[in-house]
Design a protein around this motif. Structure first.
Motif, PDB file in Angstrom:
ATOM      1  N   ALA A  82       0.816  -1.203   0.000  1.00 49.20           N
ATOM      2  CA  ALA A  82       0.000   0.000   0.000  1.00 49.20           C
ATOM      3  C   ALA A  82       0.854   1.260   0.000  1.00 49.20           C
ATOM      4  O   ALA A  82       0.383   2.336  -0.356  1.00 49.20           O
ATOM      5  N   GLU A  83       2.132   1.158   0.391  1.00 44.17           N
ATOM      6  CA  GLU A  83       3.002   2.313   0.460  1.00 44.17           C
ATOM      7  C   GLU A  83       3.657   2.629  -0.882  1.00 44.17           C
ATOM      8  O   GLU A  83       4.320   3.638  -1.028  1.00 44.17           O
ATOM      9  N   VAL A  84       3.503   1.766  -1.859  1.00 47.45           N
ATOM     10  CA  VAL A  84       4.135   1.963  -3.164  1.00 47.45           C
ATOM     11  C   VAL A  84       3.184   2.736  -4.079  1.00 47.45           C
ATOM     12  O   VAL A  84       2.046   2.329  -4.272  1.00 47.45           O
ATOM     13  N   PRO A  85       3.640   3.839  -4.659  1.00 45.08           N
ATOM     14  CA  PRO A  85       2.760   4.619  -5.543  1.00 45.08           C
ATOM     15  C   PRO A  85       2.545   3.929  -6.882  1.00 45.08           C
ATOM     16  O   PRO A  85       3.328   3.067  -7.294  1.00 45.08           O
ATOM     17  N   VAL A  86       1.482   4.306  -7.573  1.00 48.81           N
ATOM     18  CA  VAL A  86       1.205   3.790  -8.907  1.00 48.81           C
ATOM     19  C   VAL A  86       1.041   4.953  -9.879  1.00 48.81           C
ATOM     20  O   VAL A  86       0.803   6.088  -9.472  1.00 48.81           O
TER      21      VAL A  86
END
Length: 201
Positions: A41-45
């Motif tokens: 959830a902490e990784v941006p897209v």
């Protein structure tokens, strides 16, 4: 003498053959998956991710990972070919052909869509994928998090439509590596290879 990359060097990034994918369900599995989801959830897209534009053939121009097997073998690895498609349900199907010294190794993965565009989760194992950045026509940067037993392996791949990557793309890739807790010595710029071009179907 430099060691050649073999199937084991890809185990952190790609699955073992189906016969080896049987898992024993442990009581701690639920907790492991929760930790995996929190990390993912902490990784941006990519904002406004467009699956149709992202589909097609890509070359893996560079990769970085904290997996010990990858770090041992990365200097012997070459650029591979990844073909991305999407099912009618919106799941991401990945076919990869990786050049080995004596053959072309093929892998297939299916990632189920999540509630966030550009974020997918593998159906067969604890593996999380985010398309962090892409311009669709030239490059993409893809993040994977794989839970293997008690260990979590992070991998970042620089994909390009044509083989090779510009200095600007490699610099951007290095910047993202550092933000994810990886270091430059965990990175490999993969040499161009036409070895498996005919194997792509």
């Amino acid at each position: 003498m430099r060691e050649e990359a073999g199937p084991s060097s890809l185990s952190c990034l790609y699955p073992a053959p189906a016969a080896r994918m049987m898992m024993v369900v442990l009581p701690s599995l639920a907790l492991t998956l929760i930790c995996l989801l929190r990390a993912g959830a902490e990784v941006p897209v990519q904002p406004g991710f467009n699956a149709e534009k992202f589909a097609g053939m890509w070359h893996v121009a560079a990769a970085a990972s904290n997996c010990s097997v990858f770090l041992k073998m990365k200097d012997g690895m070459k650029s591979s070919i990844t073909t991305i498609s999407f099912t009618p349900e919106g799941d991401l199907a990945m076919k990869l052909v990786w050049p080995l010294p004596d053959r072309c190794q093929k892998f297939e993965l299916l990632f189920q869509r999540s509630g966030q565009a550009g974020h997918y989760m593998a159906a067969q194992e604890a593996r999380d994928l985010h398309v962090m950045e892409t311009d669709y026509s030239c490059y993409a940067i893809v993040h994977e998090l794989k839970q293997s037993g008690q260990d979590a392996h992070t991998a970042l791949q620089l994909l390009t439509r044509d083989q090779g990557a510009s200095p600007q793309l490699l610099q951007r890739f290095k910047e993202l590596i550092l933000t994810l807790g990886l270091t430059e010595d965990m990175m490999a710029v993969l040499p161009k290879s036409d070895q498996c071009t005919k194997a792509v179907s």
